[in-house]
Design an enzyme around this catalytic site. Structure first.
Site, PDB file in Angstrom:
ATOM      1  N   LYS A   1       0.724  -1.094   0.050  1.00 47.56           N
ATOM      2  CA  LYS A   1      -0.068  -0.034  -0.062  1.00 47.56           C
ATOM      3  C   LYS A   1       0.957   1.312  -0.044  1.00 47.56           C
ATOM      4  O   LYS A   1       0.610   2.106  -0.579  1.00 47.56           O
ATOM      5  CB  LYS A   1      -0.825   0.049   1.269  1.00 47.56           C
ATOM      6  CG  LYS A   1      -1.951  -1.179   1.241  1.00 47.56           C
ATOM      7  CD  LYS A   1      -2.815  -0.977   2.251  1.00 47.56           C
ATOM      8  CE  LYS A   1      -2.447  -1.184   3.750  1.00 47.56           C
ATOM      9  NZ  LYS A   1      -1.981  -2.357   4.446  1.00 47.56           N
TER      10      LYS A   1
ATOM     11  N   ARG B   1      -0.704  -9.272  13.297  1.00 46.47           N
ATOM     12  CA  ARG B   1      -1.150  -8.076  12.428  1.00 46.47           C
ATOM     13  C   ARG B   1      -1.999  -8.632  11.375  1.00 46.47           C
ATOM     14  O   ARG B   1      -3.055  -8.280  10.858  1.00 46.47           O
ATOM     15  CB  ARG B   1      -0.103  -7.196  11.965  1.00 46.47           C
ATOM     16  CG  ARG B   1       0.639  -6.360  13.101  1.00 46.47           C
ATOM     17  CD  ARG B   1       1.978  -5.888  12.518  1.00 46.47           C
ATOM     18  NE  ARG B   1       1.754  -5.013  11.427  1.00 46.47           N
ATOM     19  CZ  ARG B   1       2.996  -4.975  10.563  1.00 46.47           C
ATOM     20  NH1 ARG B   1       4.082  -5.434  10.867  1.00 46.47           N
ATOM     21  NH2 ARG B   1       2.965  -4.083   9.727  1.00 46.47           N
TER      22      ARG B   1
ATOM     23  N   ARG C   1      10.940  -0.696  12.121  1.00 43.26           N
ATOM     24  CA  ARG C   1       9.827  -0.965  12.407  1.00 43.26           C
ATOM     25  C   ARG C   1       9.805  -2.330  13.288  1.00 43.26           C
ATOM     26  O   ARG C   1      10.183  -3.383  12.858  1.00 43.26           O
ATOM     27  CB  ARG C   1       8.831  -0.986  11.416  1.00 43.26           C
ATOM     28  CG  ARG C   1       8.538   0.268  10.989  1.00 43.26           C
ATOM     29  CD  ARG C   1       7.315  -0.058   9.757  1.00 43.26           C
ATOM     30  NE  ARG C   1       5.993  -0.491  10.379  1.00 43.26           N
ATOM     31  CZ  ARG C   1       4.847  -0.601   9.462  1.00 43.26           C
ATOM     32  NH1 ARG C   1       4.864   0.042   8.585  1.00 43.26           N
ATOM     33  NH2 ARG C   1       3.877  -1.342  10.254  1.00 43.26           N
TER      34      ARG C   1
ATOM     35  N   ARG D   1      -9.857   0.873   9.034  1.00 44.72           N
ATOM     36  CA  ARG D   1      -9.628  -0.578   9.306  1.00 44.72           C
ATOM     37  C   ARG D   1     -10.557  -1.377   9.907  1.00 44.72           C
ATOM     38  O   ARG D   1     -10.357  -2.331  10.630  1.00 44.72           O
ATOM     39  CB  ARG D   1      -8.300  -0.575   9.920  1.00 44.72           C
ATOM     40  CG  ARG D   1      -6.881  -0.706   9.326  1.00 44.72           C
ATOM     41  CD  ARG D   1      -5.801  -0.613  10.432  1.00 44.72           C
ATOM     42  NE  ARG D   1      -4.601  -1.417  10.191  1.00 44.72           N
ATOM     43  CZ  ARG D   1      -3.623  -1.080   9.618  1.00 44.72           C
ATOM     44  NH1 ARG D   1      -3.441   0.307   9.133  1.00 44.72           N
ATOM     45  NH2 ARG D   1      -2.363  -1.717   9.569  1.00 44.72           N
TER      46      ARG D   1
ATOM     47  N   ARG E   1      11.385  -6.341   4.872  1.00 43.33           N
ATOM     48  CA  ARG E   1      11.341  -4.903   5.111  1.00 43.33           C
ATOM     49  C   ARG E   1      11.540  -4.566   6.463  1.00 43.33           C
ATOM     50  O   ARG E   1      12.482  -3.578   6.726  1.00 43.33           O
ATOM     51  CB  ARG E   1       9.640  -4.384   5.215  1.00 43.33           C
ATOM     52  CG  ARG E   1       9.626  -3.236   5.173  1.00 43.33           C
ATOM     53  CD  ARG E   1       8.018  -2.592   4.809  1.00 43.33           C
ATOM     54  NE  ARG E   1       7.217  -2.705   5.925  1.00 43.33           N
ATOM     55  CZ  ARG E   1       5.811  -2.277   5.955  1.00 43.33           C
ATOM     56  NH1 ARG E   1       5.350  -2.223   4.697  1.00 43.33           N
ATOM     57  NH2 ARG E   1       4.892  -2.689   7.204  1.00 43.33           N
TER      58      ARG E   1
END
Ligand code: AMP
Length: 188
Positions: A14, A146, A134, A89, A128
């Site tokens: 996204k 998640r 993160r 969400r 990532r």
């Protein structure tokens, strides 16, 4: 105005595709995850609150998220439109967004969802996590959490827009350019 929701599970692409859509359509990109991370970096009260949820892979409570998002929209009165990334969400967030945009005489025109299967998402997020800094990208159990939260609470938001004929699903596997082209074709 053109208001789009870019939808899909964590790791679907996204953020990357939002950058392309900003360039092509001249929209303002609002990523609730990015805004929370900005607040964490700057040590705000909102950041401290959000961090306690984000570190676990849980959703930040709706009231907090909705009022933050509305404030960000209000900071951009000249916008030609918005790309909402990571928001809404939950169905409650989607309903709040509808009401809020209606109060401004506008609406969501389309939700485009990037479809990617779970094992590929986990692979991408771990990769990532090697560079993103993160915390929620480095631990596989938090990543799986998640995705679980997405399946349990977020995936239904697609039905909300589908019921209004405002939903398109896009294959999220392929090169960045290929996926951008699919999005452009869907948005028109
Ligand atoms: P993201 O950058 O979109 O992957 O979001 C990172 C984290 O921020 C999520 O796992 C949630 O903890 C939080 N978050 C982002 N957007 C929302 C939202 N719309 N509602 C609740 N929590 C959110």
């Amino acid at each position: 105005m053109l208001n789009l929701v870019l939808f899909g599970p964590p790791g679907a692409g996204k953020g990357t595709q939002s950058e392309r859509l900003v360039e092509r359509y001249g929209l303002v990109h609002l990523s609730t995850g990015d805004i929370f991370r900005y607040n964490i970096k700057n040590g705000t009260d909102l950041g401290t609150l959000a961090k306690s949820y984000m570190d676990q892979g849980h959703l930040v409570p709706d009231e907090v998220t909705i009022s933050m998002l509305e404030a960000e929209v209000n900071k951009n009165p000249e916008a030609k439109g918005f790309i909402f990334d990571g928001f809404p969400r939950t169905t409650a967030q989607a309903e709040a967004l509808t009401k809020f945009l209606a109060s401004k005489g506008t609406e969501i025109h389309l939700m485009v969802a990037l479809a990617v299967e779970e094992d590929e998402l986990v692979k991408r997020l771990l990769l990532r996590g090697e560079h993103s800094g993160r915390a929620d990208d480095t631990d596989e159990s938090i990543i799986r959490n998640r995705i679980q939260v997405y399946n349990d609470q977020t995936a239904v938001v697609a039905d909300f827009y589908a019921a209004q004929n405002k939903f398109k699903n896009i294959d999220g596997i392929g090169s960045i350019d290929e996926i951008s082209e699919r999005l452009y074709a869907a948005i028109g």
